[in-house]
Every structure is written in C-alpha cells, then in structure tokens.
Design an enzyme around this catalytic site. Structure first.
Site, PDB file in Angstrom:
ATOM      1  N   HIS A  72     -23.474  40.210  48.628  1.00  0.00           N
ATOM      2  CA  HIS A  72     -24.071  41.027  47.560  1.00  0.00           C
ATOM      3  C   HIS A  72     -25.201  41.837  48.166  1.00  0.00           C
ATOM      4  O   HIS A  72     -26.076  41.262  48.821  1.00  0.00           O
ATOM      5  CB  HIS A  72     -24.681  40.152  46.460  1.00  0.00           C
ATOM      6  N   TYR A 200     -28.069  40.222  35.536  1.00  0.00           N
ATOM      7  CA  TYR A 200     -29.009  39.441  34.724  1.00  0.00           C
ATOM      8  C   TYR A 200     -29.333  40.272  33.490  1.00  0.00           C
ATOM      9  O   TYR A 200     -29.515  41.491  33.609  1.00  0.00           O
ATOM     10  CB  TYR A 200     -30.318  39.209  35.474  1.00  0.00           C
ATOM     11  N   PRO A 292     -33.269  28.148  37.609  1.00  0.00           N
ATOM     12  CA  PRO A 292     -32.277  28.804  38.472  1.00  0.00           C
ATOM     13  C   PRO A 292     -32.320  30.334  38.457  1.00  0.00           C
ATOM     14  O   PRO A 292     -31.587  30.974  39.219  1.00  0.00           O
ATOM     15  CB  PRO A 292     -30.934  28.286  37.937  1.00  0.00           C
ATOM     16  N   LYS A 296     -33.033  30.110  43.751  1.00  0.00           N
ATOM     17  CA  LYS A 296     -33.851  29.658  44.884  1.00  0.00           C
ATOM     18  C   LYS A 296     -33.718  28.172  45.241  1.00  0.00           C
ATOM     19  O   LYS A 296     -34.077  27.770  46.355  1.00  0.00           O
ATOM     20  CB  LYS A 296     -35.342  29.922  44.578  1.00  0.00           C
ATOM     21  N   TYR A 383     -36.520  38.262  46.211  1.00  0.00           N
ATOM     22  CA  TYR A 383     -35.177  37.809  45.828  1.00  0.00           C
ATOM     23  C   TYR A 383     -34.393  37.358  47.063  1.00  0.00           C
ATOM     24  O   TYR A 383     -33.713  36.332  47.036  1.00  0.00           O
ATOM     25  CB  TYR A 383     -34.430  38.918  45.080  1.00  0.00           C
TER      26      TYR A 383
HETATM   27  P1  RFL Z   1     -29.341  17.298  45.024  1.00  0.00           P
HETATM   28  O1  RFL Z   1     -28.246  18.247  45.157  1.00  0.00           O
HETATM   29  O2  RFL Z   1     -29.737  16.858  43.669  1.00  0.00           O
HETATM   30  O3  RFL Z   1     -28.943  16.001  45.894  1.00  0.00           O
HETATM   31  C1  RFL Z   1     -29.690  14.805  45.819  1.00  0.00           C
HETATM   32  C2  RFL Z   1     -28.756  13.646  46.105  1.00  0.00           C
HETATM   33  O4  RFL Z   1     -29.486  12.415  46.043  1.00  0.00           O
HETATM   34  C3  RFL Z   1     -28.733  11.459  45.329  1.00  0.00           C
HETATM   35  N1  RFL Z   1     -29.646  10.448  44.773  1.00  0.00           N
HETATM   36  C4  RFL Z   1     -29.846   9.232  45.326  1.00  0.00           C
HETATM   37  N2  RFL Z   1     -29.324   8.680  46.403  1.00  0.00           N
HETATM   38  C5  RFL Z   1     -29.721   7.409  46.702  1.00  0.00           C
HETATM   39  N3  RFL Z   1     -30.614   6.715  45.929  1.00  0.00           N
HETATM   40  C6  RFL Z   1     -31.156   7.248  44.843  1.00  0.00           C
HETATM   41  N4  RFL Z   1     -32.022   6.576  44.092  1.00  0.00           N
HETATM   42  C7  RFL Z   1     -30.782   8.573  44.496  1.00  0.00           C
HETATM   43  N5  RFL Z   1     -31.118   9.413  43.486  1.00  0.00           N
HETATM   44  C8  RFL Z   1     -30.431  10.542  43.672  1.00  0.00           C
HETATM   45  C9  RFL Z   1     -28.009  12.278  44.263  1.00  0.00           C
HETATM   46  O5  RFL Z   1     -26.865  11.608  43.782  1.00  0.00           O
HETATM   47  C10 RFL Z   1     -27.662  13.539  45.060  1.00  0.00           C
HETATM   48  O6  RFL Z   1     -26.397  13.450  45.672  1.00  0.00           O
HETATM   49  O7  RFL Z   1     -30.668  17.785  45.768  1.00  0.00           O
HETATM   50  P2  RFL Z   1     -30.839  18.655  47.107  1.00  0.00           P
HETATM   51  O8  RFL Z   1     -29.951  18.116  48.191  1.00  0.00           O
HETATM   52  O9  RFL Z   1     -32.291  18.779  47.309  1.00  0.00           O
HETATM   53  O10 RFL Z   1     -30.214  20.102  46.753  1.00  0.00           O
HETATM   54  C11 RFL Z   1     -30.827  20.903  45.773  1.00  0.00           C
HETATM   55  C12 RFL Z   1     -29.795  21.785  45.067  1.00  0.00           C
HETATM   56  O11 RFL Z   1     -28.724  20.964  44.634  1.00  0.00           O
HETATM   57  C13 RFL Z   1     -30.407  22.562  43.880  1.00  0.00           C
HETATM   58  O12 RFL Z   1     -31.692  23.015  44.198  1.00  0.00           O
HETATM   59  C14 RFL Z   1     -29.542  23.780  43.463  1.00  0.00           C
HETATM   60  O13 RFL Z   1     -28.309  23.375  42.939  1.00  0.00           O
HETATM   61  C15 RFL Z   1     -30.295  24.645  42.429  1.00  0.00           C
HETATM   62  N6  RFL Z   1     -29.492  25.783  41.926  1.00  0.00           N
HETATM   63  C16 RFL Z   1     -29.399  26.944  42.656  1.00  0.00           C
HETATM   64  N7  RFL Z   1     -29.977  27.057  43.870  1.00  0.00           N
HETATM   65  C17 RFL Z   1     -29.810  28.187  44.632  1.00  0.00           C
HETATM   66  O14 RFL Z   1     -30.376  28.264  45.730  1.00  0.00           O
HETATM   67  N8  RFL Z   1     -29.039  29.253  44.204  1.00  0.00           N
HETATM   68  C18 RFL Z   1     -28.414  29.222  42.992  1.00  0.00           C
HETATM   69  O15 RFL Z   1     -27.674  30.166  42.682  1.00  0.00           O
HETATM   70  C19 RFL Z   1     -28.604  28.055  42.146  1.00  0.00           C
HETATM   71  N9  RFL Z   1     -28.011  27.978  40.945  1.00  0.00           N
HETATM   72  C20 RFL Z   1     -28.864  25.699  40.678  1.00  0.00           C
HETATM   73  C21 RFL Z   1     -28.126  26.838  40.203  1.00  0.00           C
HETATM   74  C22 RFL Z   1     -28.934  24.533  39.887  1.00  0.00           C
HETATM   75  C23 RFL Z   1     -28.300  24.492  38.659  1.00  0.00           C
HETATM   76  N10 RFL Z   1     -28.389  23.286  37.919  1.00  0.00           N
HETATM   77  C24 RFL Z   1     -27.285  22.634  37.316  1.00  0.00           C
HETATM   78  C25 RFL Z   1     -29.607  22.513  37.965  1.00  0.00           C
HETATM   79  C26 RFL Z   1     -27.508  26.806  38.966  1.00  0.00           C
HETATM   80  C27 RFL Z   1     -27.624  25.648  38.174  1.00  0.00           C
HETATM   81  C28 RFL Z   1     -26.978  25.681  36.815  1.00  0.00           C
HETATM   82  C1  PHB Z   2     -24.728  31.058  40.098  1.00  0.00           C
HETATM   83  O1  PHB Z   2     -23.813  31.773  40.543  1.00  0.00           O
HETATM   84  O2  PHB Z   2     -24.523  29.889  39.722  1.00  0.00           O
HETATM   85  C2  PHB Z   2     -26.100  31.624  39.988  1.00  0.00           C
HETATM   86  C3  PHB Z   2     -26.352  32.914  40.431  1.00  0.00           C
HETATM   87  C4  PHB Z   2     -27.629  33.439  40.328  1.00  0.00           C
HETATM   88  C5  PHB Z   2     -28.634  32.666  39.782  1.00  0.00           C
HETATM   89  C6  PHB Z   2     -28.395  31.365  39.357  1.00  0.00           C
HETATM   90  C7  PHB Z   2     -27.101  30.840  39.453  1.00  0.00           C
HETATM   91  O3  PHB Z   2     -29.884  33.191  39.663  1.00  0.00           O
END
Ligand code: RFL
Ligand code: PHB
Length: 388
Positions: A72, A200, A292, A296, A383
């Site tokens: 993108h 957005y 989100p 980031k 961004y």
């Molecule tokens: P995670 O992915 O939550 O992994 C943590 C792991 O630890 C385990 N755990 C344990 N293990 C052992 N003992 C315990 N007591 C434990 N407690 C927990 C869990 O089961 C899990 O497997 O954290 P990590 O690795 O720091 O990664 C972070 C990312 O997953 C998160 O920041 C992103 O998904 C956020 N996010 C986005 N980030 C981006 O950079 N770009 C995006 O486009 C973006 N879109 C999003 C998002 C998060 C979303 N949600 C659902 C919160 C969109 C959404 C909708």
């Molecule tokens: C996504 O594709 O899940 C997504 C993209 C941009 C955002 C957050 C989530 O700012």
C-alpha cells in the site's frame, strides 16, 4: 529444563524473539497457554510497516510476504459522507505499508521455529514467574498433567494483554498509563474482492474501515457500542451500516457477501513503565496496547522484539549496557505510536457524549490535513512508523 531465555507466550512477539535469539546462537524455551490451532485461528492485524517486514526477513520468515503481501502506498480518509482525502505516504516518506495478515505471519513463524527445533510448550496452564529480581529466575507451569520448570538467565514476558508477566512487576516500581474508549470495533471477514486500498471513515453514525487480507478476502470494521454482542449484528445490518458510513463513490465499489468471521474488540490505550524488572523483560501487548486505528500493535511488538533480541545478544557477548537501556529504547518508539493511535482514534470516531464543538474541531483537523502537505507528511511519517 535449563535454558538462556524462557519466553512466555507464543504469539508473534514470543515466537519471533525465539527465532531472532536462535539466529544469534542463544537458546530459548517458549511456553504458551493456548493450543497451536487456537493461536493460528485468531484474526487480528493486517498491515505491516516496512521496518517490520525487514525485521521478519532478518529472522528468515519474510519469504511469503513478497509473494502474498499487498503493498500500500497511500490511505484514504473519508468524512462527512462525501469528502475523500488520499494521503500518499509512499510519495511523502519513500516507505510503503504491506497488507499481510497476522494469521499468515504466525504460520510462517511456527514453521520457522519448527525448522530451527525451537521448543514451544503449548497448552501450558498455571504459568508462574519466580524470583524475577534475582540472578536465577525460573518459570513453572503444568502441561499434559505434569508440572514443568524452566530455569534461565532471563524471562521474556510476551504474553499479551491478559498475560501473567506484567503482574509480576511490583506496584512500587511500575507506573501504568491507561485510556479506555467508550466503543469497540466490530470486524468481519468475507470472501469477496476488497477495495484496492485502505479507507478510513469518520461519519456521524461512527467510524468505518475497509481493509483486506488477499484478492478474495476482505476485512471491514465498524465502530459499535462496546457492550454490543455479535448476535446483534446480522450480515445485512453490518453491510448496511458500513455502506451508509462511506461516501457513495466508495460504497458503490463494495462487494458484499456472507461473513466467515465476526468479532468485537474493545479499544484501549495502555503503557507500563518500565518494561523491565530485574531479569524480566516485557515485549509487545504485554507492555502496551494501542487502539487498532493506526495499525500499530503488531508493528510495536515486532520492534520491541528487535531491540530485545539485539540487547540480549550484546549482553551474552559481554556488553551489558543495551539490555539495561532496553526499556528506555523501546518506550521511545512505543510512545510515538501510542500518541498517534490515540490521536487518529479521537479524530475518526464519534464519542457518545461529544459536543458539536469537538466535532467541528475534528473536521477542521481534517480540512487542514487536506490543504497542507506539511500536515500530510507529519501524518505519513507516523503512519509508516519511525525508524528503529
Ligand atoms: P499476542 O498476540 O496477544 O500473543 C500473546 C500470547 O501469549 C499467550 N498467553 C500466555 N501464555 C502463557 N501463559 C500465560 N499466562 C499467557 N497469557 C497469554 C497468548 O495465548 C498469546 O498466544 O501478543 P503479541 O505477541 O505481543 O502480539 C501483539 C499483536 O497480536 C497485536 O498487537 C495486534 O494484533 C494488534 N492489531 C494490529 N496491529 C498492527 O500492527 N496492525 C494492524 O493492522 C492491527 N490490527 C490488531 C488489529 C488487533 C486487533 N484486535 C482483535 C485486538 C486489528 C484488531 C481487530
Ligand atoms: C486490518 O486489516 O485488520 C487493519 C487495517 C488497518 C488498521 C487496523 C486493522 O488500522
């Protein structure tokens, strides 16, 4: 078991850390609460900064990003249901973002970890960190009905927002910063062709976002009340709400279809300082949460892990200063993304009790962004993410 680093959590942060350490000759054991299938099934992030892509490639897991990721070079921001502003961050910063889902990244990471014979204990219950402020920390857990114990030089808390690691830091040394938002995001996946880019939208009925996973998989979000349930949202209601919140010129290009996943996520900003206590180091969502809106969260998890792997490597080679400074180094980038995510969330959402004044001021922010290349450059730099 005895190892050099015991890592709690096998999400993107924990698994990537084990790989980067292995590349530098450092052994680790990863302990994960969930099953492998459960972690692989979580639908989360979609967009990567180019810095994150470079770090993943350095860990040897970037192979599929080039073939399956979608570059993108701009985002679109729509408001008042009519205006659409395109911010060309590729042109303004020389950097692109890449659409490549977290599910694929997690698959790539597990495959690489298995090739490198990295030990991951899945379905570990009752994980506890002991003596983090001593020179001999250890972690205990239960898996397969048996008690386990891992002794290590360091513990890496990569266990996300609801993990145990953060709670190990005593209240007397930690400082927490928090902001909860009075709404959530309802997200769906549908096997329909997505729009070509990210859009957005700020609309009087609430925020909306159009994104994608691949040429036949779309990801869309709408702002919803935080206590809504997915049962309140039929597919028809979702599509109707999404298309109402977008300008006609965008909505007319949306291809609707049955959803294959639907979930609601609350929005929150959170930072703990410091990201270290004795031999325990926090990385990723265990240390900070961003809404989100700025895409980031995963990118910060990846940059934390980059700093941590590098500092631990230097420590084992005799240079202890970078690890002592890990928290300060990581927090500089964290606060930049936390601020940007909060600002963009505030700009693009409708708050239940917001005044006309606040909305008008937000629209002025958007007008300024439209008219000023300097403002667009500032947006674009944040961004695409700061340099490491
Ligand atoms: P995670 O992915 O939550 O992994 C943590 C792991 O630890 C385990 N755990 C344990 N293990 C052992 N003992 C315990 N007591 C434990 N407690 C927990 C869990 O089961 C899990 O497997 O954290 P990590 O690795 O720091 O990664 C972070 C990312 O997953 C998160 O920041 C992103 O998904 C956020 N996010 C986005 N980030 C981006 O950079 N770009 C995006 O486009 C973006 N879109 C999003 C998002 C998060 C979303 N949600 C659902 C919160 C969109 C959404 C909708
Ligand atoms: C996504 O594709 O899940 C997504 C993209 C941009 C955002 C957050 C989530 O700012």
């Amino acid at each position: 078991m005895k190892t050099q680093v015991v890592i709690i959590g096998a999400g993107p942060a924990g698994t990537l850390l084990s790989l980067l350490l292995k590349r530098n000759g450092i052994e680790s054991v990863v302990i994960e609460r969930q099953s492998k299938a459960y972690v692989l099934g979580r639908i989360r992030a979609g967009v990567l900064e180019s810095t994150s892509v470079e770090i993943l490639k350095a860990a040897g897991v970037g192979g599929r990003i080039d073939s399956r990721g979608q570059a993108h070079d701009h985002v679109e921001i729509a408001w008042r249901g009519e205006d659409v502003l395109s911010i060309g961050f590729g042109r303004l910063t020389g950097k692109n973002m890449v659409a490549y889902g977290q599910t694929l990244i997690q698959e790539d990471l597990y495959e690489a970890a298995s090739n490198e014979n990295i030990g991951i204990v899945f379905e570990a219950a009752d994980v506890e960190i002991h003596d983090p402020d001593s020179g001999a920390p250890f972690v205990t857990y239960k898996a397969d009905g048996q008690a386990g114990r891992v002794d290590a030089d360091f513990v890496a808390g990569c266990d996300g927002q609801h993990g145990v690691s953060r709670a190990t830091i005593p209240s007397s040394v930690k400082r927490e910063y928090e902001n909860a938002y009075p709404f959530g995001w309802l997200g769906i996946l549908s096997e329909t062709p997505p729009l070509p880019g990210l859009v957005y939208a700020n609309h009087e009925r609430g925020f909306a976002l159009c994104s994608q996973r691949n040429p036949m998989l779309s990801r869309y979000y709408v702002q919803c009340p935080v206590d809504d349930s997915v049962d309140d949202w039929s597919d028809d209601r979702f599509w109707s709400e999404l298309t109402t919140r977008l300008p006609r010129s965008v909505a007319d290009n949306i291809v609707t279809g049955p959803s294959i996943e639907k979930s609601i996520a609350p929005l929150r900003s959170y930072v703990i300082e410091p990201m270290q206590h004795g031999a325990l180091f926090l990385a990723g969502d265990a240390a900070h949460i961003v809404p989100p809106t700025g895409a980031k969260g995963l990118n910060l998890a990846i940059s934390d892990v980059h700093y941590l792997a590098k500092a631990m490597t230097q420590h084992f080679a005799g240079d202890t200063a970078p690890l002592e400074n890990y928290s300060a180094t990581a927090l500089r980038r964290v606060w930049s993304s936390v601020r940007f995510s909060w600002w963009l969330t505030t700009l693009l959402h409708r708050f239940p009790d917001q005044s006309d004044f606040e909305q008008r001021a937000r629209e002025e922010d958007l007008n300024y962004l439209t008219q000023s290349e300097a403002a667009q450059t500032a947006f674009a730099e944040q961004y695409v993410g700061l340099d490491l």
